[in-house]
Design a protein around this motif. Sequence first.
Motif, PDB file in Angstrom:
ATOM      1  N   SER A 169      15.417   1.077  -3.412  1.00  0.00           N
ATOM      2  CA  SER A 169      14.990   0.090  -2.409  1.00  0.00           C
ATOM      3  C   SER A 169      14.305  -1.102  -3.053  1.00  0.00           C
ATOM      4  N   SER A 204       3.425  -1.082  11.387  1.00  0.00           N
ATOM      5  CA  SER A 204       4.460  -0.210  10.813  1.00  0.00           C
ATOM      6  C   SER A 204       5.093   0.699  11.855  1.00  0.00           C
ATOM      7  N   ALA A 252       8.965   1.298  12.587  1.00  0.00           N
ATOM      8  CA  ALA A 252       9.506   2.659  12.504  1.00  0.00           C
ATOM      9  C   ALA A 252      10.295   3.016  13.757  1.00  0.00           C
ATOM     10  N   LEU A 275      13.613   1.015  13.743  1.00  0.00           N
ATOM     11  CA  LEU A 275      14.575   1.585  12.805  1.00  0.00           C
ATOM     12  C   LEU A 275      15.102   2.927  13.302  1.00  0.00           C
ATOM     13  N   TYR A 276      14.231   3.710  13.927  1.00  0.00           N
ATOM     14  CA  TYR A 276      14.654   5.008  14.480  1.00  0.00           C
ATOM     15  C   TYR A 276      15.752   4.821  15.511  1.00  0.00           C
ATOM     16  N   PHE A 314      19.009   3.271  13.694  1.00  0.00           N
ATOM     17  CA  PHE A 314      19.701   4.237  12.842  1.00  0.00           C
ATOM     18  C   PHE A 314      20.326   5.369  13.657  1.00  0.00           C
ATOM     19  N   GLY A 316      19.714   5.652   5.003  1.00  0.00           N
ATOM     20  CA  GLY A 316      18.817   5.054   5.971  1.00  0.00           C
ATOM     21  C   GLY A 316      17.416   4.856   5.416  1.00  0.00           C
ATOM     22  N   GLY A 338      15.552   1.317   5.103  1.00  0.00           N
ATOM     23  CA  GLY A 338      14.253   1.119   5.738  1.00  0.00           C
ATOM     24  C   GLY A 338      13.192   0.668   4.753  1.00  0.00           C
ATOM     25  N   HIS A 339      13.160   1.271   3.569  1.00  0.00           N
ATOM     26  CA  HIS A 339      12.181   0.886   2.563  1.00  0.00           C
ATOM     27  C   HIS A 339      12.497  -0.490   1.980  1.00  0.00           C
ATOM     28  N   VAL A 357       7.029   4.814   8.396  1.00  0.00           N
ATOM     29  CA  VAL A 357       8.466   4.607   8.589  1.00  0.00           C
ATOM     30  C   VAL A 357       9.247   5.821   8.097  1.00  0.00           C
ATOM     31  N   THR A 358       8.825   6.366   6.958  1.00  0.00           N
ATOM     32  CA  THR A 358       9.504   7.547   6.411  1.00  0.00           C
ATOM     33  C   THR A 358       9.433   8.713   7.375  1.00  0.00           C
ATOM     34  N   ILE A 379      12.137   8.252  10.193  1.00  0.00           N
ATOM     35  CA  ILE A 379      13.577   8.164   9.930  1.00  0.00           C
ATOM     36  C   ILE A 379      14.059   9.126   8.849  1.00  0.00           C
TER      37      ILE A 379
END
Length: 262
Positions: free
Chosen positions: A70, A108, A112, A115-116, A119, A130, A134-135, A202-203, A206
């Motif tokens: 990333s 964040s 998140a 992106l959730y 994705f 993904g 995201g990162h 975020v991690t 996702i």
Amino acid sequence: MSRILLATSSVLVLAFLCLPALIVIPMSFSSASSLEFPPPGFSLRWYESFLGDPRWLLALQNSAVIALLSSTIALLVGSVAAYGLVRGTFRGRPLIEGVFIAPLVVPSVIIAVALYIFFAQIGLLGTMTGLVIGHTVLGVPYVILVMSVAIRSFDHRIEQVALSLGAPTATMFRRVLLPNLLPSVFAAWIFALIASFDEVIVTHFIAGRHDTVPKRMFNELVLQVNPTITAIATLLIALSVVAIGIIVLLLRRGGVRMQSLT
């Protein structure tokens, strides 16, 4: 008097920020079987517990792979975007710059959730691809901020001279611009790398079944207070300190090079 107050408040804020580290680091070398401060004795048992657990090693491997991929992609995308934003004269430039910098401003958890949902619709939720994307989104703003300053500090007349002497644009980038911006390039890459390696919110949204070190630390704290986390936190603190030191040296070196050119 104002300088004294400013210095005093700065020292107090710095001490407040460093206080958790001054507690966590000694506890990581504790011989106690649970969290205890001050430590009753010296031991490396929690570092051995971290390095001897395949689950932690897998999380470390995932974090390293995601961070490397990333940050490299963010460096390429962010550097090109920074050059276009600094040298470009097109309409809507402030708006586009704001879009690139938005991940630093928007909370964040909002990123998140976005992106959730995105994705989940395209089938990348819970995948390594993904996670890397995201990162990358989170790392691009750091690259743009660092590279924008570096490009703006570089005299554009040197680029024009190279182009006027017949050098193609790609050659000018490779042999004129990039060598002079190399310290800032490495600094931007390290910023994006650390931002990715430390990301947890975020991690958590996702990643699915994929574990990273911050995500596993968060899950361990929810279930129980595992003293192994103090060893991992100490290693992350050491990594951040080393990375910041390298960034300062690179940016200082880059500043000296810019001054010598101008």
